[in-house]
Design a protein around this motif. Structure first.
Motif, PDB file in Angstrom:
ATOM      1  N   CYS A  31     -14.555   2.999  -1.299  1.00  0.00           N
ATOM      2  CA  CYS A  31     -13.474   3.241  -0.348  1.00  0.00           C
ATOM      3  C   CYS A  31     -13.764   2.594   0.991  1.00  0.00           C
ATOM      4  O   CYS A  31     -14.862   2.075   1.212  1.00  0.00           O
ATOM      5  N   LYS A  32     -12.766   2.604   1.856  1.00  0.00           N
ATOM      6  CA  LYS A  32     -13.021   2.316   3.265  1.00  0.00           C
ATOM      7  C   LYS A  32     -12.262   3.346   4.093  1.00  0.00           C
ATOM      8  O   LYS A  32     -11.361   4.018   3.574  1.00  0.00           O
TER       9      LYS A  32
ATOM     10  N   ASN B 271     -10.039   4.204   7.573  1.00  0.00           N
ATOM     11  CA  ASN B 271      -9.314   3.787   8.775  1.00  0.00           C
ATOM     12  C   ASN B 271      -9.249   4.967   9.730  1.00  0.00           C
ATOM     13  O   ASN B 271      -8.642   5.994   9.400  1.00  0.00           O
TER      14      ASN B 271
ATOM     15  N   ALA C 276      -3.657   4.478  -0.398  1.00  0.00           N
ATOM     16  CA  ALA C 276      -4.268   5.071   0.793  1.00  0.00           C
ATOM     17  C   ALA C 276      -4.059   6.582   0.720  1.00  0.00           C
ATOM     18  O   ALA C 276      -3.033   7.047   0.223  1.00  0.00           O
TER      19      ALA C 276
ATOM     20  N   GLU D  18      -7.214   7.523   5.391  1.00  0.00           N
ATOM     21  CA  GLU D  18      -6.715   7.560   6.766  1.00  0.00           C
ATOM     22  C   GLU D  18      -7.221   8.855   7.394  1.00  0.00           C
ATOM     23  O   GLU D  18      -7.196   9.915   6.763  1.00  0.00           O
TER      24      GLU D  18
ATOM     25  N   THR E  24       0.844  -1.197   0.000  1.00  0.00           N
ATOM     26  CA  THR E  24       0.000   0.000   0.000  1.00  0.00           C
ATOM     27  C   THR E  24       0.880   1.249   0.000  1.00  0.00           C
ATOM     28  O   THR E  24       1.783   1.372   0.826  1.00  0.00           O
TER      29      THR E  24
ATOM     30  N   THR F 232      -8.312   3.588   0.452  1.00  0.00           N
ATOM     31  CA  THR F 232      -8.422   3.661   1.913  1.00  0.00           C
ATOM     32  C   THR F 232      -8.167   5.100   2.340  1.00  0.00           C
ATOM     33  O   THR F 232      -7.156   5.685   1.950  1.00  0.00           O
TER      34      THR F 232
END
Ligand code: SAH
Length: 346
Positions: free
Chosen positions: A288-289, A291, A218, A262, A195, A260
């Motif tokens: 997306c996700k 964190n 990310a 952050e 990543t 991702t």
């Protein structure tokens, strides 16, 4: 003079083959040396045991191998390992081994210091001294792979470019390093286990998409409200959110690879409803996700982890909108190895 000699790892395999032909040897010798330099990670020409003394002396006269050296290694009570890595010019970067039950992740640096100015990050306070070479990035990974085998009895499984520096401000070298890490002539790791994290350099995100990279992306978002993002990450004034959004849409259209984000939730900065709503909206543009990273204090009063309720509110809002969200607990805090703490303190 050592300083006049070229780092042999700056040569491609083809260039090494040509070098030997020009010097009256066989092109094949280039392949043999290339293997020593990368997959066997030789630190010196002397180590190349199946190469004739004559060839080794000739290489010694023409080149150096600018290999890194792990200067100090610290182990956290949670098993995290931090290496202070000395470069050939005596500069230091840090890399981290993060073990979990199922994975060992290497967090590697891409620059000495950082080009950016995120107010909450300790690395940003070290000015950027120089970019790391592909070999120096590669060597950090090899060092952690060896430590993983030694301490945890298993090879490295994942790599994140989340150490010192902004990888997309050292794009060609990061790409060359990843080529070698994923190549069978290097470490043979799958790009899906790598990543690259960026603070959001939009035009380079597009470039990566055009280059059809196979690793994960990310983005350190931290706020989806322009004014707040500009305040905490001043350089983002040159990379406004609409441009970032467009670059991410372009990335997804080309790669079909989820992004991702952050995100740290800070007290009185982004712990309000408007910030949550803005993030939810931003997340709808591209698959997306999120964190949610725990804040690691860096002796500065301006930033404080928000109350637990704020994190819960983020999770509720994101999940209600079917956005995957994970809370990431800090690792290696006691040895300053956690996100944003890499600052060559030791
Ligand atoms: N420049 C790249 C690579 C560094 S990754 C990038 O910004 O993505 C380091 C990650 O740690 C980033 O997500 C960064 O925003 C985050 N970070 C920086 N300082 C932090 C801190 N004090 N606490 C928690 N996370 C931090």
């Amino acid at each position: 003079m050592q300083a006049d000699k070229k780092d042999i790892r700056a040569l491609s395999k083809e260039q090494l083959r040509e070098f030997f032909v020009t010097n009256g040897d066989k092109a094949f010798r280039g392949n043999q040396i290339y293997e020593w330099l990368w997959s066997k990670s030789a630190h010196s020409f002397e180590n190349m045991t199946n190469v004739s003394k004559e060839t080794r002396t000739m290489l010694e006269a023409n080149f150096v191998i600018n290999h890194v050296k792990v200067d100090t290694m610290q182990r956290s009570e949670d098993g995290t390992v931090k290496n202070a890595v000395r470069l050939h010019d005596d500069l230091i970067v840090e890399s981290v081994l993060i073990p979990t039950k199922t994975r060992t992740t290497a967090c590697v640096s891409s620059q000495v210091g950082c080009s950016l100015d995120c107010n909450f990050c300790a690395t940003a306070r070290l000015k950027r001294m120089r970019n790391l070479t592909p070999g120096e990035i590669y060597d950090q990974v090899v060092a952690i792979d060896n430590e993983s085998k030694l301490y945890y009895d298993r090879p490295l499984s994942n790599i994140v470019f989340m150490g010192m520096g902004e990888p997309l401000m050292n794009y060609p070298n990061v790409m060359k390093a990843i080529d070698m890490i994923t190549s069978n002539e290097g470490l043979g790791m799958s790009p899906k286990r790598i990543t690259v994290s960026t603070s959001g350099v939009s035009k380079m995100i597009k470039k990566m998409a055009d280059d059809e990279v196979k690793f994960n992306l990310a983005v350190s978002l931290h706020s989806a409200i322009e004014a707040i993002r500009n305040e905490i990450m001043p350089f983002t004034k040159s990379f406004p959110l609409p441009e970032l959004r467009e670059a991410l849409e372009y990335w997804y259209a080309k790669t079909k690879s989820k992004i991702t984000y952050e995100y740290v939730v800070w007290k009185n900065i982004n712990d309000d409803k408007a910030s949550i709503d803005a993030l939810v909206k931003f997340c709808k543009h591209v698959p997306c996700k999120v964190n949610l990273i725990e804040y690691n204090a860096i002796d500065d009063g301006d930033f404080q982890q928000a109350d637990e309720q704020a994190t819960k509110d983020y999770i509720t809002a994101l999940e209600r909108n079917n956005i995957v969200v994970k809370v990431r607990k800090s690792r290696g805090k006691d040895i300053d190895a956690a996100c944003g703490q890499l600052a060559n303190k030791s």
